[in-house]
Design a protein around this motif. Sequence first.
Motif, PDB file in Angstrom:
ATOM      1  N   GLU A   1       3.273  15.027  12.930  1.00 52.84           N
ATOM      2  CA  GLU A   1       3.407  14.091  13.803  1.00 52.84           C
ATOM      3  C   GLU A   1       2.253  14.372  14.617  1.00 52.84           C
ATOM      4  OE1 GLU A   1       7.436  10.988  12.753  1.00 52.84           O
ATOM      5  OE2 GLU A   1       6.907  11.653  14.933  1.00 52.84           O
ATOM      6  N   GLU A   2       3.325  15.507  15.388  1.00 53.18           N
ATOM      7  CA  GLU A   2       2.308  16.361  16.294  1.00 53.18           C
ATOM      8  C   GLU A   2       1.082  17.187  16.108  1.00 53.18           C
ATOM      9  OE1 GLU A   2       5.167  19.279  17.753  1.00 53.18           O
ATOM     10  OE2 GLU A   2       6.438  17.667  18.829  1.00 53.18           O
ATOM     11  N   MET A   3       0.900  17.708  14.651  1.00 53.00           N
ATOM     12  CA  MET A   3       0.051  18.245  14.220  1.00 53.00           C
ATOM     13  C   MET A   3      -1.420  16.545  14.538  1.00 53.00           C
ATOM     14  SD  MET A   3       1.017  20.092  10.940  1.00 53.00           S
ATOM     15  CE  MET A   3       1.321  22.101  11.491  1.00 53.00           C
ATOM     16  N   ILE A   4      -0.796  15.650  13.458  1.00 47.57           N
ATOM     17  CA  ILE A   4      -1.425  14.600  14.078  1.00 47.57           C
ATOM     18  C   ILE A   4      -2.504  13.485  15.002  1.00 47.57           C
ATOM     19  CG2 ILE A   4      -2.206  11.915  13.398  1.00 47.57           C
ATOM     20  CD1 ILE A   4      -0.188  12.966  10.314  1.00 47.57           C
ATOM     21  N   GLU A   5      -0.942  14.245  16.073  1.00 47.69           N
ATOM     22  CA  GLU A   5      -1.654  12.998  17.238  1.00 47.69           C
ATOM     23  C   GLU A   5      -2.667  14.713  17.754  1.00 47.69           C
ATOM     24  OE1 GLU A   5       2.084  13.612  18.864  1.00 47.69           O
ATOM     25  OE2 GLU A   5       3.021  11.509  17.928  1.00 47.69           O
ATOM     26  N   LEU A   6      -2.509  15.809  17.872  1.00 47.41           N
ATOM     27  CA  LEU A   6      -3.576  16.395  18.707  1.00 47.41           C
ATOM     28  C   LEU A   6      -4.448  17.185  17.890  1.00 47.41           C
ATOM     29  CD1 LEU A   6      -0.275  19.874  18.971  1.00 47.41           C
ATOM     30  CD2 LEU A   6      -1.489  18.112  20.640  1.00 47.41           C
ATOM     31  N   GLU A   7      -4.376  17.438  16.451  1.00 44.58           N
ATOM     32  CA  GLU A   7      -6.030  17.436  15.971  1.00 44.58           C
ATOM     33  C   GLU A   7      -5.999  16.485  14.570  1.00 44.58           C
ATOM     34  OE1 GLU A   7      -7.612  20.784  16.470  1.00 44.58           O
ATOM     35  OE2 GLU A   7      -5.683  21.373  17.709  1.00 44.58           O
ATOM     36  N   GLY A   8      -5.934  15.908  14.294  1.00 43.30           N
ATOM     37  CA  GLY A   8      -6.225  14.370  13.562  1.00 43.30           C
ATOM     38  C   GLY A   8      -4.967  14.689  12.350  1.00 43.30           C
ATOM     39  N   PRO A   9      -5.252  14.110  10.862  1.00 42.61           N
ATOM     40  CA  PRO A   9      -5.014  14.325  10.000  1.00 42.61           C
ATOM     41  C   PRO A   9      -5.282  15.568   8.775  1.00 42.61           C
ATOM     42  CG  PRO A   9      -6.572  12.668   9.461  1.00 42.61           C
ATOM     43  CD  PRO A   9      -5.815  13.605  11.362  1.00 42.61           C
ATOM     44  N   LEU A  10      -6.725  16.174   9.737  1.00 45.12           N
ATOM     45  CA  LEU A  10      -6.638  17.813   8.709  1.00 45.12           C
ATOM     46  C   LEU A  10      -7.559  18.500   9.738  1.00 45.12           C
ATOM     47  CD1 LEU A  10      -9.239  15.976   6.054  1.00 45.12           C
ATOM     48  CD2 LEU A  10      -6.598  16.496   5.694  1.00 45.12           C
ATOM     49  N   GLY A  11      -6.564  18.891  11.007  1.00 42.82           N
ATOM     50  CA  GLY A  11      -6.977  20.053  11.825  1.00 42.82           C
ATOM     51  C   GLY A  11      -5.716  20.540  11.608  1.00 42.82           C
ATOM     52  N   LYS A  12      -6.148  21.899  12.917  1.00 42.42           N
ATOM     53  CA  LYS A  12      -5.177  22.638  12.656  1.00 42.42           C
ATOM     54  C   LYS A  12      -4.215  22.845  13.252  1.00 42.42           C
ATOM     55  CE  LYS A  12      -7.708  25.879   9.480  1.00 42.42           C
ATOM     56  NZ  LYS A  12      -8.015  28.072  10.533  1.00 42.42           N
ATOM     57  N   SER A  13      -2.977  23.108  13.842  1.00 38.44           N
ATOM     58  CA  SER A  13      -2.088  23.070  15.456  1.00 38.44           C
ATOM     59  C   SER A  13      -1.299  24.271  15.115  1.00 38.44           C
ATOM     60  CB  SER A  13      -1.257  21.836  15.289  1.00 38.44           C
ATOM     61  OG  SER A  13      -0.347  21.327  15.990  1.00 38.44           O
TER      62      SER A  13
ATOM     63  N   ASN B   1      -1.172  20.488   3.149  1.00 37.70           N
ATOM     64  CA  ASN B   1      -0.813  21.871   2.559  1.00 37.70           C
ATOM     65  C   ASN B   1      -1.760  21.675   0.818  1.00 37.70           C
ATOM     66  OD1 ASN B   1      -0.814  23.796   4.211  1.00 37.70           O
ATOM     67  ND2 ASN B   1       1.470  22.675   4.313  1.00 37.70           N
ATOM     68  N   TYR B   2      -2.112  20.861   0.313  1.00 34.81           N
ATOM     69  CA  TYR B   2      -2.063  20.842  -1.472  1.00 34.81           C
ATOM     70  C   TYR B   2      -3.103  21.701  -1.267  1.00 34.81           C
ATOM     71  CZ  TYR B   2      -3.060  18.037  -5.357  1.00 34.81           C
ATOM     72  OH  TYR B   2      -3.622  18.447  -7.008  1.00 34.81           O
ATOM     73  N   LEU B   3      -3.012  22.601  -2.248  1.00 38.44           N
ATOM     74  CA  LEU B   3      -4.189  23.838  -2.053  1.00 38.44           C
ATOM     75  C   LEU B   3      -5.247  23.259  -2.773  1.00 38.44           C
ATOM     76  CD1 LEU B   3      -4.875  26.596  -1.359  1.00 38.44           C
ATOM     77  CD2 LEU B   3      -3.451  27.295  -3.876  1.00 38.44           C
ATOM     78  N   SER B   4      -5.564  22.673  -4.499  1.00 39.65           N
ATOM     79  CA  SER B   4      -6.558  22.300  -4.803  1.00 39.65           C
ATOM     80  C   SER B   4      -7.668  21.155  -3.973  1.00 39.65           C
ATOM     81  CB  SER B   4      -5.500  21.300  -6.589  1.00 39.65           C
ATOM     82  OG  SER B   4      -5.065  22.610  -6.933  1.00 39.65           O
ATOM     83  N   ALA B   5      -7.168  20.525  -3.256  1.00 41.90           N
ATOM     84  CA  ALA B   5      -7.370  19.502  -2.548  1.00 41.90           C
ATOM     85  C   ALA B   5      -8.486  20.140  -2.153  1.00 41.90           C
ATOM     86  CB  ALA B   5      -7.089  18.655  -2.203  1.00 41.90           C
ATOM     87  N   TRP B   6      -8.256  21.544  -0.727  1.00 40.24           N
ATOM     88  CA  TRP B   6      -9.536  22.678  -0.248  1.00 40.24           C
ATOM     89  C   TRP B   6     -10.203  23.391  -0.721  1.00 40.24           C
ATOM     90  CZ3 TRP B   6      -9.307  21.142   4.487  1.00 40.24           C
ATOM     91  CH2 TRP B   6      -8.065  20.849   5.014  1.00 40.24           C
ATOM     92  N   THR B   7      -9.627  23.617  -1.935  1.00 39.98           N
ATOM     93  CA  THR B   7     -10.618  24.497  -3.024  1.00 39.98           C
ATOM     94  C   THR B   7     -11.763  23.112  -3.529  1.00 39.98           C
ATOM     95  OG1 THR B   7      -8.693  25.864  -3.430  1.00 39.98           O
ATOM     96  CG2 THR B   7     -11.319  26.267  -4.812  1.00 39.98           C
ATOM     97  N   LEU B   8     -11.113  21.947  -4.400  1.00 36.30           N
ATOM     98  CA  LEU B   8     -12.661  21.848  -4.865  1.00 36.30           C
ATOM     99  C   LEU B   8     -13.816  20.669  -4.010  1.00 36.30           C
ATOM    100  CD1 LEU B   8     -10.205  20.028  -7.550  1.00 36.30           C
ATOM    101  CD2 LEU B   8     -11.632  21.318  -7.910  1.00 36.30           C
ATOM    102  N   MET B   9     -12.847  19.898  -2.766  1.00 38.27           N
ATOM    103  CA  MET B   9     -13.700  19.926  -1.625  1.00 38.27           C
ATOM    104  C   MET B   9     -14.960  20.655  -1.112  1.00 38.27           C
ATOM    105  SD  MET B   9     -12.299  17.419   2.173  1.00 38.27           S
ATOM    106  CE  MET B   9     -11.919  18.902   2.241  1.00 38.27           C
ATOM    107  N   GLY B  10     -14.059  22.436  -0.837  1.00 35.81           N
ATOM    108  CA  GLY B  10     -15.018  23.420  -0.750  1.00 35.81           C
ATOM    109  C   GLY B  10     -16.331  23.477  -2.002  1.00 35.81           C
TER     110      GLY B  10
ATOM    111  N   ILE C   1      -3.292  28.306   3.375  1.00 35.31           N
ATOM    112  CA  ILE C   1      -2.486  28.318   2.152  1.00 35.31           C
ATOM    113  C   ILE C   1      -1.885  28.877   1.558  1.00 35.31           C
ATOM    114  CG2 ILE C   1      -1.593  26.755   0.868  1.00 35.31           C
ATOM    115  CD1 ILE C   1      -4.033  24.386   2.042  1.00 35.31           C
ATOM    116  N   ASN C   2      -2.825  29.986   0.563  1.00 34.42           N
ATOM    117  CA  ASN C   2      -2.356  31.037  -0.015  1.00 34.42           C
ATOM    118  C   ASN C   2      -3.616  31.419  -0.647  1.00 34.42           C
ATOM    119  OD1 ASN C   2      -1.197  32.109  -2.335  1.00 34.42           O
ATOM    120  ND2 ASN C   2      -1.738  30.411  -3.820  1.00 34.42           N
ATOM    121  N   PRO C   3      -2.896  32.682   0.384  1.00 28.28           N
ATOM    122  CA  PRO C   3      -3.730  34.158   0.344  1.00 28.28           C
ATOM    123  C   PRO C   3      -4.318  33.923  -1.094  1.00 28.28           C
ATOM    124  CG  PRO C   3      -2.258  34.723   2.046  1.00 28.28           C
ATOM    125  CD  PRO C   3      -1.733  33.257   1.320  1.00 28.28           C
TER     126      PRO C   3
END
Length: 580
Positions: free
Chosen positions: A147-159, A377-386, A408-410
């Motif tokens: 909840e704090e992550m969403i409040e501070l940075e939005g649903p996809l932001g870093k916090s 933290n859904y890894l595939s979605a970040w990669t595919l969106m890239g 998420i996964n180095p």
Amino acid sequence: MASKETCRTELRSAVRLLSDRCLYSASKWAAEQLMGIEQDPAKYTPSHTRFQRGSSSIRRRFRTAASGESSATPSGGVSYVATPLMAGGEEYDYAAVDNDFYLLAKSYFDCREYRRAAHVLRDQISKKAIFLRCYALYLAGEKRKEEEMIELEGPLGKSDAVNKENVSLERELSTLRKNGTIDSFCLYVYGLVLKEKGSENLARTVLVESVNSYPWNWSAWSELQSLCTTIETLNSLNLNNHWMKDFFLACTYQELRMHNESLSKYEHLQTTFSFSNYIQAQIAKAQYNLREFEVVEVIFEELLRNDPYRIEDMDMYSNVLYAKECFSALSYLAHRVFLTDKYRPESCCIIGNYYSLKGQHEKSVVYFRRALKLNKNYLSAWTLMGHEYVEMKNTSAAVDAYRRAVDINPCDYRAWYGLGQAYEMMGMPFYALHYFKKSVFLQPNDSRLWIAMAQCYEAKQVYMLEEAIKCYKRAANCNDREAIALHQLAKLHCELGHTEEAAFYYKKDLDRMEAEEREGPNMVEALMFLAQHCKSKKRFEEAEVYCTRLLDYTGPEKETAESILRGIRYEKLDVEHFPS
């Protein structure tokens, strides 16, 4: 490996016990493996056993009532509920009132009211109550962190938000462990806390203690696997010999890119768990990483026949269908998961792949972002969106997506490869090389990565052709399905004046094209070079063969072939009339 009956008995007990402790993912996993054990046909009639794989529906392997037992609803005043057992075989011997407190807390927990559950158990001292209280507090802290992550940075932001319950949980669980009064489930929670804190060595030690004490908690094994990033770390673990260890090793080998070893373990496990959909999916994952797409497709088709509402791992199946450009099959899969559960991250990823294959990249990004709102933290979605941002030429957004994936996964080679592609598009080949090197280190058997690195070495800013040749050679040895490496090796050797090496690779490329019945500009180029090379080496008969094949084409190559043939005839006449 334990006998089938032993595994069955242990898993039945584990399903009940894990569910009672609200470890639902581990309970589901255990239940799936329980149903994966084949019944003895000598003891059960066909109606009690599952039909062979390939049937259109899941068959019940056995009924709950055997002969001589009643499965009907008990008559009034009669209870058939057995007394459950603790992990160590200890019966629930605490007062009925304490048990009532636990039942209330569990009800709150099941409604995701974690702090209420923990509050109800604040004065309870049984190991079971302590575990549920600690686990509820941990999940309450995780929920507040999100909840704090969403409040501070939005649903996809870093916090920098953290689980604020971890400090007190660590203090309490550490004391219990030192006093020797901690059980395997509290050790699991302690391992979660230590892992999030960054104390990986101690977290590994604690999780090993947990799985050695109670080996049927798959969630604990999964957390332990995520901390085993090298084979040396894996080999250093002091694990008891138990059949659950084989599942752990097979999974860990896969994450360490030891796919053949992983396949070997799963094939061994299939002798007992011959109907396990989980094992089938893991075999498909290993074959996917080995790029055996035909095998993967067959396995997933069978999985869907047996479990038509399955969503787990189906995003991987959609990747295969996307790579093979199976538009109708991907469309059907996307429609199927949409109707089953459209708000699962995997479903959103599958639909994103569908729109990407249609060329609707903006709509594809919408669904990948939706997947990430459901699971950040859904890894595939970040990669595919890239990948989609690369297609849209939005390199800055692509770089951001890939960086989130490697955070998420180095060990995700696809994200490193994507970063290399993005920097290559921006005209920064040295940066691209850095990321391509990381990707080939993680996945040295993928020809595409070696080809990408070779192309960077060919760039004008770098222009290291000898290094490019080394990369193309590695690609050629890694089953280069796109048939790029051989042609590029021939061209580079030609450019460097290595005519014999160029001829060798042009001939290999030509042989491959003939075997695959492919034609095109690469074949024309190979025939032209080989004709001229053979002529210069006075191998006139070979040169004539290549020229004759070029005469079938229309265009400048035909004229060149005719010119070479005239030159060959003149040279032959010179040899005949003026022998040396």
